[in-house]
Design a protein around this motif. Sequence first.
Motif, PDB file in Angstrom:
ATOM      1  N   ARG A  43       0.818  -1.212   0.000  1.00  0.00           N
ATOM      2  CA  ARG A  43       0.000   0.000   0.000  1.00  0.00           C
ATOM      3  C   ARG A  43       0.852   1.263   0.000  1.00  0.00           C
ATOM      4  N   LEU A  44       1.904   1.255   0.838  1.00  0.00           N
ATOM      5  CA  LEU A  44       2.789   2.412   0.974  1.00  0.00           C
ATOM      6  C   LEU A  44       4.221   1.929   0.840  1.00  0.00           C
ATOM      7  N   PRO A  45       4.828   2.055  -0.325  1.00  0.00           N
ATOM      8  CA  PRO A  45       6.217   1.599  -0.494  1.00  0.00           C
ATOM      9  C   PRO A  45       7.138   2.251   0.538  1.00  0.00           C
ATOM     10  N   ASN A  46       8.029   1.442   1.100  1.00  0.00           N
ATOM     11  CA  ASN A  46       8.947   1.906   2.146  1.00  0.00           C
ATOM     12  C   ASN A  46       8.195   2.445   3.362  1.00  0.00           C
ATOM     13  N   ALA A  47       7.127   1.724   3.721  1.00  0.00           N
ATOM     14  CA  ALA A  47       6.296   2.187   4.839  1.00  0.00           C
ATOM     15  C   ALA A  47       7.092   2.292   6.132  1.00  0.00           C
ATOM     16  N   ARG A  48       7.995   1.302   6.392  1.00  0.00           N
ATOM     17  CA  ARG A  48       8.780   1.346   7.631  1.00  0.00           C
ATOM     18  C   ARG A  48       9.682   2.567   7.655  1.00  0.00           C
ATOM     19  N   ALA A  49      10.228   2.936   6.508  1.00  0.00           N
ATOM     20  CA  ALA A  49      11.095   4.110   6.453  1.00  0.00           C
ATOM     21  C   ALA A  49      10.299   5.384   6.704  1.00  0.00           C
ATOM     22  N   TRP A  50       9.128   5.484   6.094  1.00  0.00           N
ATOM     23  CA  TRP A  50       8.277   6.657   6.356  1.00  0.00           C
ATOM     24  C   TRP A  50       7.936   6.741   7.838  1.00  0.00           C
ATOM     25  N   ALA A  51       7.648   5.606   8.459  1.00  0.00           N
ATOM     26  CA  ALA A  51       7.299   5.607   9.879  1.00  0.00           C
ATOM     27  C   ALA A  51       8.475   6.066  10.739  1.00  0.00           C
ATOM     28  N   ALA A  52       9.656   5.496  10.496  1.00  0.00           N
ATOM     29  CA  ALA A  52      10.828   5.824  11.313  1.00  0.00           C
ATOM     30  C   ALA A  52      11.207   7.295  11.174  1.00  0.00           C
ATOM     31  N   VAL A  70      20.182  12.693   6.378  1.00  0.00           N
ATOM     32  CA  VAL A  70      20.782  11.729   5.432  1.00  0.00           C
ATOM     33  C   VAL A  70      19.758  10.686   4.990  1.00  0.00           C
ATOM     34  N   PRO A  71      19.137   9.916   5.912  1.00  0.00           N
ATOM     35  CA  PRO A  71      18.110   8.980   5.440  1.00  0.00           C
ATOM     36  C   PRO A  71      16.865   9.670   4.888  1.00  0.00           C
ATOM     37  N   MET A  72      16.557  10.874   5.367  1.00  0.00           N
ATOM     38  CA  MET A  72      15.381  11.572   4.862  1.00  0.00           C
ATOM     39  C   MET A  72      15.522  11.897   3.377  1.00  0.00           C
ATOM     40  N   VAL A  73      16.647  12.509   3.011  1.00  0.00           N
ATOM     41  CA  VAL A  73      16.857  12.862   1.607  1.00  0.00           C
ATOM     42  C   VAL A  73      16.976  11.599   0.751  1.00  0.00           C
ATOM     43  N   LEU A  74      17.566  10.547   1.308  1.00  0.00           N
ATOM     44  CA  LEU A  74      17.650   9.286   0.580  1.00  0.00           C
ATOM     45  C   LEU A  74      16.255   8.739   0.280  1.00  0.00           C
ATOM     46  N   LEU A  75      15.360   8.780   1.263  1.00  0.00           N
ATOM     47  CA  LEU A  75      13.994   8.309   1.039  1.00  0.00           C
ATOM     48  C   LEU A  75      13.295   9.148  -0.026  1.00  0.00           C
TER      49      LEU A  75
END
Length: 473
Positions: free
Chosen positions: A330-339, A362-367
């Motif tokens: 439903r939401l690609p990379n959902a765990r990353a959006w959550a974290a 760093v992880p934000m811009v990567l996402l």
Amino acid sequence: MTATQTITDSRIHRARALVLRRPVLCAAVFCLLSFTGFWIAQRAAQVSMVDLLVYRAEGWTVRNAMDLYDMRATEHNLPNTYPPFAALLFTPLTVMSTGVLRTFGTAVNLVLMVAVAHLSLRLIRLPARVPRPATVLALAAVGVWCEPVWTTLRYGQINLLVTALVLWDLTRRAGHRWAGVGTGIATGIKLTPGLFVVFLGLAGLFLGLRRLRAAGAARRRARSGSGPPPRRFLNDHLRRAAVATAAFVLTVAFSALALPHDSRRFWTEVVFATDRPGDVEGAGNQNLKGALARVLHTPDPGMWWLAAAALIGCVGLATAVAAQLTADSRLPNARAWAALTCAVTALMVSPVSWSHHWVWAVPMVLLLAVEAVRRRTAGWTAWTVVTGLLFCSFMVWYAPHSLPTRVELHQNPAQMLLTAVYPLIGVAFLGVAAYLTARAVRRPWRPWEGIGTLGRQRTGAARRRPERTYARG
């Protein structure tokens, strides 16, 4: 075509072929050159690494059995603001001279930069086109130049360590026995990661309620003979929250045994002194409270900050929990959006979030970059590029700052905008995360989605037969 152009094109072709044949080697060379240039630039700028000197002073205070929170260090008379557990960890720094300490601090932080890049890539799934080591080294080589990371190394801060501990936990497989320990230790060092424990606890609570509901429906179907009996599943979110809480409690207990007076004073007095780390309105304070203090021209925004923090905190936590419980289909990379939503929420609502705390950039811009590549729209590409450039712009320091007259209390609108760049990025990120998560949650609900092996079996079976509609309750 001239001979010069032919030679240039040939060299470009050979360089491209080398990168394609030896991507890891090229990335390693690129990272080494970047880190070397970074080290030279920091030494040329004569960085003081003042916070690292404060950490060593905390260690000396512990060794000499002096009052930890009466201590003042360096020519700036800086106090200790961390829990006593952090001071216990800093005692090994006391055996190093100042020169060795600065070299050690820079080297460790550069290694931690690679670790954060690696863990960010574990959190965010990339297309399998480039070898993972090459991507990690390239990301570390570029990320080290953004303002939060530069300032972290300039002051000798521990933000990369705290971020790495939390990311290590979030990227462990389900059921990993140590998952949660890193977040608990990070909270014992610096209290703000505690919001991740709340986030995991809420996610576990809602997942438990969802599974109870699904189990009730499964029991009804089993009694009617139309379905298999319900299965029991480990609630990994609650387990991680419990492990993190236990690890944090152990840090508090260990500190209380080793430093009873300092522990009592910290938890009854120092923890409530939100102005102890510095002036709230300072340009480096990149959060809601700092931005409101500068806009309202007051060091105490009062109820304005409480209302804004409550709103952002509730929206951010609700979004993070909903994204954590949403399937990647439903939401690609959902765990990353959550974290990252939880991390940005913690940075926004904390009373003090200096610019170097935003190493989560760093992880934000990567996402955002991964989403831009996946969506291939001009809007996402522009947002990703602008966000990355803003984090590398050092814009927060363009306005007058750090003067004895507290000049930030007298900023004009343009200066307010310059010194509110990270909170504005945070609000934009939380808004987009909330929109994407809400849109994903509104899709037709399936009780088994995102619940381990059974979910994969059910979704696989759904592809092989016509879809059936199940009621919610």
